[in-house]
Design a protein around this motif. Structure first.
Motif, PDB file in Angstrom:
ATOM      1  N   GLN A   1       0.737  -1.321   0.010  1.00 34.94           N
ATOM      2  CA  GLN A   1       0.040  -0.014  -0.016  1.00 34.94           C
ATOM      3  C   GLN A   1       0.847   1.261   0.064  1.00 34.94           C
TER       4      GLN A   1
ATOM      5  N   GLN B   1       4.365   4.624  -7.213  1.00 36.37           N
ATOM      6  CA  GLN B   1       3.566   3.308  -7.018  1.00 36.37           C
ATOM      7  C   GLN B   1       3.630   2.573  -8.360  1.00 36.37           C
TER       8      GLN B   1
ATOM      9  N   GLU C   1      -3.611  -3.726  -1.588  1.00 38.19           N
ATOM     10  CA  GLU C   1      -4.253  -2.183  -1.687  1.00 38.19           C
ATOM     11  C   GLU C   1      -3.246  -1.424  -2.148  1.00 38.19           C
ATOM     12  N   HIS C   2      -2.840  -1.458  -3.360  1.00 40.18           N
ATOM     13  CA  HIS C   2      -1.514  -0.992  -3.971  1.00 40.18           C
ATOM     14  C   HIS C   2      -1.971   0.452  -4.367  1.00 40.18           C
TER      15      HIS C   2
ATOM     16  N   ALA D   1      -4.515   2.236  -2.308  1.00 41.51           N
ATOM     17  CA  ALA D   1      -5.183   3.049  -1.297  1.00 41.51           C
ATOM     18  C   ALA D   1      -4.518   4.222  -0.841  1.00 41.51           C
TER      19      ALA D   1
ATOM     20  N   SER E   1      -5.468   6.980  -8.333  1.00 39.20           N
ATOM     21  CA  SER E   1      -5.956   5.650  -7.842  1.00 39.20           C
ATOM     22  C   SER E   1      -6.465   4.861  -9.195  1.00 39.20           C
TER      23      SER E   1
ATOM     24  N   THR F   1      -8.599  -5.182  -1.902  1.00 45.38           N
ATOM     25  CA  THR F   1      -9.140  -3.717  -2.167  1.00 45.38           C
ATOM     26  C   THR F   1     -10.284  -3.645  -1.117  1.00 45.38           C
TER      27      THR F   1
END
Length: 257
Positions: free
Chosen positions: A91, A159, A178-179, A181, A188, A210
């Protein structure tokens, strides 16, 4: 019939052994993952999502049960050896990259994942065209920042780099924890769109945690709901395609949309 690439067989993880607080945080979990599966994972806080990923990644030893990769028992395999076939994106954008190294240097390092290596920056120039092509698919300008220190990137770019580093060697199993979040809503969704495109185009096998119901419904061919360390629902195919948000909400309570 296609054989599973990865299996969890009757996995139990017990904490606080021998005390009144003893509990199974993974409670007789069975899961078969098939080549090309894109599995979205939902569950309320404490349902066991991170525990599941830590078991798969080898960060958390199991109390009982068996973990198989292509039919081979890897239950006791170390985290380091699992990096040969498994990649994980966390995350926090800061966790997957080296901040003082450039984007290109991070990518070069990730190409040696799971191998014995001596990092040689002098060979970087020969990889630049390839890295520019690789980063351009994320559609966020990362291809123009190959010589920029990663610590100076935006959260979304960093990310995206973490995702590219995790997939550059086409892992057998990709874990997305949850990459998206920690990113703003627009960034996102941009990263999620690029993620789905790369997973689909490269036929990657992926499990993604997720908290976004819409993403769980929109992406992937399977959806799993966790509750109290158990898989309570495993929905695939037409059943998943026809699942509504209202029906999904009825499966459990206390989940962030």
């Amino acid at each position: 019939m296609t054989e599973p690439i990865f299996e969890l067989n009757d996995i139990v993880v017990t904490v606080n052994h021998g005390t009144p607080e003893q509990i199974n945080i993974m409670d007789h979990v069975n899961l078969s993952v098939f080549p090309g599966d894109f599995i979205t994972i939902l569950g309320s806080n404490g349902a066991g999502k991170s525990t599941l990923f830590n078991v798969i990644g080898g960060n958390l030893p199991v109390t009982s049960g068996q973990i198989l990769l292509n039919g081979k028992d890897i239950t006791n395999m170390s985290v380091e050896k699992r990096t040969r076939f498994l990649s994980r994106v966390f995350q926090d954008p800061k966790m997957g990259t080296a901040p003082r190294m450039t984007v290109a240097e991070n990518l070069l390092l990730s190409e040696k994942r799971g191998q014995r290596r001596g990092f040689a920056p002098c060979h970087l120039k020969t990889h630049m065209d390839k890295f520019k092509q690789i980063t351009s698919v994320m559609n966020n300008g990362l291809e123009h920042r190959l010589n920029t220190a990663t610590g100076k990137l935006s959260g979304g770019q960093r990310q995206a780099l973490s995702f590219l580093m995790a997939t550059i060697k086409r892992p057998d199993i990709l874990l997305l924890d949850e990459h998206t979040a920690a990113l703003d809503p627009q960034t996102s969704q941009e990263l999620m769109t690029a993620t789905n495109d790369q997973i689909t185009r490269n036929h990657l096998t992926c499990l993604m945690i997720t908290h976004h119901l819409d993403d769980a419904l929109k992406y992937g061919n399977r959806l799993i709901v966790l509750d109290n360390g158990r898989i309570t629902y495993d929905i695939a195919g037409d059943e998943k395609d026809n699942l509504t948000k209202e029906e999904l909400l009825s499966f459990f309570n206390d989940i962030e949309e």
